[in-house]
Design a protein around this motif. Structure first.
Motif, PDB file in Angstrom:
ATOM      1  N   ARG A 156      45.458  47.579  -6.884  1.00  0.00           N
ATOM      2  CA  ARG A 156      44.943  46.613  -5.914  1.00  0.00           C
ATOM      3  C   ARG A 156      44.984  47.215  -4.527  1.00  0.00           C
ATOM      4  O   ARG A 156      45.799  48.099  -4.245  1.00  0.00           O
ATOM      5  N   GLN A 157      44.072  46.721  -3.701  1.00  0.00           N
ATOM      6  CA  GLN A 157      43.995  47.192  -2.326  1.00  0.00           C
ATOM      7  C   GLN A 157      43.745  46.006  -1.410  1.00  0.00           C
ATOM      8  O   GLN A 157      42.707  45.339  -1.500  1.00  0.00           O
ATOM      9  N   ALA A 158      44.696  45.765  -0.542  1.00  0.00           N
ATOM     10  CA  ALA A 158      44.570  44.713   0.459  1.00  0.00           C
ATOM     11  C   ALA A 158      43.970  45.304   1.727  1.00  0.00           C
ATOM     12  O   ALA A 158      44.076  46.518   1.956  1.00  0.00           O
ATOM     13  N   PRO A 159      43.365  44.485   2.588  1.00  0.00           N
ATOM     14  CA  PRO A 159      42.775  44.997   3.828  1.00  0.00           C
ATOM     15  C   PRO A 159      43.790  45.769   4.661  1.00  0.00           C
ATOM     16  O   PRO A 159      44.913  45.293   4.890  1.00  0.00           O
ATOM     17  N   GLY A 160      43.421  46.966   5.058  1.00  0.00           N
ATOM     18  CA  GLY A 160      44.285  47.773   5.904  1.00  0.00           C
ATOM     19  C   GLY A 160      45.411  48.469   5.180  1.00  0.00           C
ATOM     20  O   GLY A 160      46.253  49.119   5.821  1.00  0.00           O
ATOM     21  N   LYS A 161      45.449  48.350   3.868  1.00  0.00           N
ATOM     22  CA  LYS A 161      46.518  48.980   3.091  1.00  0.00           C
ATOM     23  C   LYS A 161      45.943  49.970   2.084  1.00  0.00           C
ATOM     24  O   LYS A 161      44.776  49.913   1.724  1.00  0.00           O
TER      25      LYS A 161
ATOM     26  N   GLU B 194      50.478  37.052  -0.802  1.00  0.00           N
ATOM     27  CA  GLU B 194      50.550  38.514  -0.670  1.00  0.00           C
ATOM     28  C   GLU B 194      49.926  39.259  -1.846  1.00  0.00           C
ATOM     29  O   GLU B 194      49.810  40.493  -1.819  1.00  0.00           O
ATOM     30  N   ASP B 195      49.513  38.538  -2.883  1.00  0.00           N
ATOM     31  CA  ASP B 195      48.779  39.163  -3.981  1.00  0.00           C
ATOM     32  C   ASP B 195      47.279  39.273  -3.667  1.00  0.00           C
ATOM     33  O   ASP B 195      46.524  39.860  -4.454  1.00  0.00           O
ATOM     34  N   THR B 196      46.874  38.720  -2.550  1.00  0.00           N
ATOM     35  CA  THR B 196      45.465  38.790  -2.155  1.00  0.00           C
ATOM     36  C   THR B 196      45.037  40.240  -1.964  1.00  0.00           C
ATOM     37  O   THR B 196      45.657  40.991  -1.210  1.00  0.00           O
ATOM     38  N   ALA B 197      43.988  40.638  -2.674  1.00  0.00           N
ATOM     39  CA  ALA B 197      43.515  42.021  -2.639  1.00  0.00           C
ATOM     40  C   ALA B 197      42.276  42.144  -3.521  1.00  0.00           C
ATOM     41  O   ALA B 197      41.935  41.216  -4.263  1.00  0.00           O
ATOM     42  N   VAL B 198      41.647  43.300  -3.426  1.00  0.00           N
ATOM     43  CA  VAL B 198      40.641  43.667  -4.425  1.00  0.00           C
ATOM     44  C   VAL B 198      41.380  44.385  -5.553  1.00  0.00           C
ATOM     45  O   VAL B 198      42.152  45.314  -5.303  1.00  0.00           O
ATOM     46  N   TYR B 199      41.140  43.935  -6.765  1.00  0.00           N
ATOM     47  CA  TYR B 199      41.808  44.500  -7.935  1.00  0.00           C
ATOM     48  C   TYR B 199      40.848  45.400  -8.689  1.00  0.00           C
ATOM     49  O   TYR B 199      39.704  45.006  -8.972  1.00  0.00           O
ATOM     50  N   TYR B 200      41.321  46.586  -8.998  1.00  0.00           N
ATOM     51  CA  TYR B 200      40.519  47.594  -9.683  1.00  0.00           C
ATOM     52  C   TYR B 200      41.181  47.982 -11.007  1.00  0.00           C
ATOM     53  O   TYR B 200      42.398  48.128 -11.068  1.00  0.00           O
ATOM     54  N   CYS B 201      40.370  48.188 -12.023  1.00  0.00           N
ATOM     55  CA  CYS B 201      40.905  48.832 -13.223  1.00  0.00           C
ATOM     56  C   CYS B 201      40.480  50.292 -13.215  1.00  0.00           C
ATOM     57  O   CYS B 201      39.476  50.666 -12.585  1.00  0.00           O
TER      58      CYS B 201
END
Length: 126
Positions: A38-43, A89-96
């Protein structure tokens, strides 16, 4: 060539659950390790969980704290991420992601994975 397609993301409230799916097209992945990042904004992109080729072994980031479960169905060429007790805090784009030469020692490393999906947005409101 392998194409991964994620689905199941959305907007939920804190405490809710979601199930993400990742379907692999192009070839069977029953000899590939798979992971969710997962990738959150700015992280930076960070691993959430990984699973070995037959689902017999699973691995989780410490931040998940037992709330998520990774699984796979090789007959359907699909991996899943069951997410419970979601937090803002789990908000993010999730990738497999997947790789044919998965190494346990590098399961956390994005560079270990050759194929990636386009991502699915998960937003958790407080």
């Amino acid at each position: 060539q392998v194409q991964l397609v994620e689905s199941g993301g959305g907007l939920v409230q804190a405490g809710d659950s979601l199930i993400l799916s990742c379907v692999a097209n192009g070839r069977a992945l029953n000899d590939h390790g798979m992971a969710w990042f997962r990738q959150a904004p700015g992280k930076e992109r960070a691993v959430v969980a990984a699973i070995n080729w037959n689902g017999g072994r699973t691995y989780y980031a410490d931040s998940i704290e037992g709330r998520f479960t990774i699984s796979r169905d090789n007959a359907k060429n699909t991996a899943y991420l069951q997410m419970n007790s979601l937090k803002p805090e789990d908000t993010a784009v999730y990738y497999c992601a997947t790789t044919p030469n998965w190494r346990l020692s590098r399961w956390r490393e994005p560079t270990e994975y050759v194929y990636w999906g386009q991502g699915t947005q998960v937003t958790v409101s407080s």
